[in-house]
Enzyme design. Sequence first.
Site, PDB file in Angstrom:
ATOM      1  N   ASP A  56       2.034  -3.604  -0.753  1.00  0.00           N
ATOM      2  CA  ASP A  56       1.741  -3.214  -2.134  1.00  0.00           C
ATOM      3  C   ASP A  56       1.765  -4.427  -3.049  1.00  0.00           C
ATOM      4  O   ASP A  56       0.949  -4.552  -3.968  1.00  0.00           O
ATOM      5  CB  ASP A  56       2.748  -2.165  -2.610  1.00  0.00           C
ATOM      6  CG  ASP A  56       2.651  -0.871  -1.818  1.00  0.00           C
ATOM      7  OD1 ASP A  56       1.537  -0.535  -1.370  1.00  0.00           O
ATOM      8  OD2 ASP A  56       3.688  -0.211  -1.642  1.00  0.00           O
ATOM      9  N   GLY A  79      14.414  -3.218  -0.919  1.00  0.00           N
ATOM     10  CA  GLY A  79      13.758  -2.233  -1.780  1.00  0.00           C
ATOM     11  C   GLY A  79      12.337  -2.628  -2.086  1.00  0.00           C
ATOM     12  O   GLY A  79      12.000  -3.808  -2.212  1.00  0.00           O
TER      13      GLY A  79
END
Length: 294
Positions: free
Chosen positions: A240, A275
Site C-alpha cells: 500500500d 502496523g
Amino acid sequence: MGQAPKITIVGSINMDIVTITDQLPKMGETILGQQFQMNPGGKGANQAVASARLGAAVQMIGCVGEDLFGNELIAHLNSEGVDVSNVEQVATQTGTASITVSNKDNNIIVVPGANNYVTASFVEAKRDVIATSDILILQLEIPLEGVQKAVEIAKDNGVIVILNPAPIRELPADLLNSVDYLTPNEHEIKHLTNEENHAELIEKVILTKGSEGVSYFQDGKEMNIPAYTIGVVDTTGAGDSFNAGFAVALGQGLSVEAACQYGNAVAALSTTKLGAQTGMPTAPEVQEFLISKN
C-alpha cells in the site's frame, strides 16, 4: 518534487486486529502469542494515509459501520489529513482484517463488513469528487461494481487510474483495458495476464516483488528497479505504501522509473515499524532517506 496532486482513493477501511507470534498454529492447535494490537487498516485507508503523509491532497471514498471501530477510523483518517467528507457510516459492522505476524511476514483474513456498501450507486453519488482528481487509486476489497463505476467516471474525465489488484479476483477485460497502471505482486500477475491479453496489459503493469524491488515494462522489455536494503520489522502495508508513493510521484510529474524508485523508498521505510499505517513515512523522511542512499 512538484505541486501536491489531488488523489482520490475509493476503497476499504478496516480495523486491523494484529497478533504477533513466533510460529503459526497448525489447524486445531492453540499456541501462545507475544503481542496483540488493534490498528487502523484496510488497503484503501492505508493508501490514503500514506498519500496524505507524502503531501498529497487526499479524498477518501468508502464506508464504515455505525460502531466504535467506525467512529475511531473516521477520526483517525481525519487526524492524518485525509478528507473524510465522503466516508459514510452504514448500519452494519466495520470491516476487519485479522493479521498474524510471524518471522517478519504475515497472513491476513479480511471480513469486508461495511466495505460491501461501496456499490456502483454509492460511487456514482461521488462522481464530482472523482472527476476533479488528478489520480484515482483503487483496490479490490470493495464490490467490483464500485471499482468499475469509479474507473468509468475517471476515464470520462481524464483522471489517471491506478488499480492495485488485491486481493486478486477475476477481472473483466474492459476494466483492465481502462486503467492506466496495474500494480500486482508476483502472485497476482499470474491471474491477470494470459496469452490473449499479455501484450496489451504488460505495458500497464508495475510489478512489485518485495525484497527484489519493482519491475515495469517498456516496449515489451522488463525494466528492474531494485529494492532498498533496510532493517525489516513488519511488511504489513508495504504494498500500500508503494502504491501511494508511486501515485504521488506520478502526480507530481515524475517518470514511471522515478515514480517506481520513489515508491520503493516509501515501501522500504514503511517496513521499519509494526502496523500497516504506523510506519508510513512523511515526504521529508523519504527525501532524507533517498539522499542517504545516493
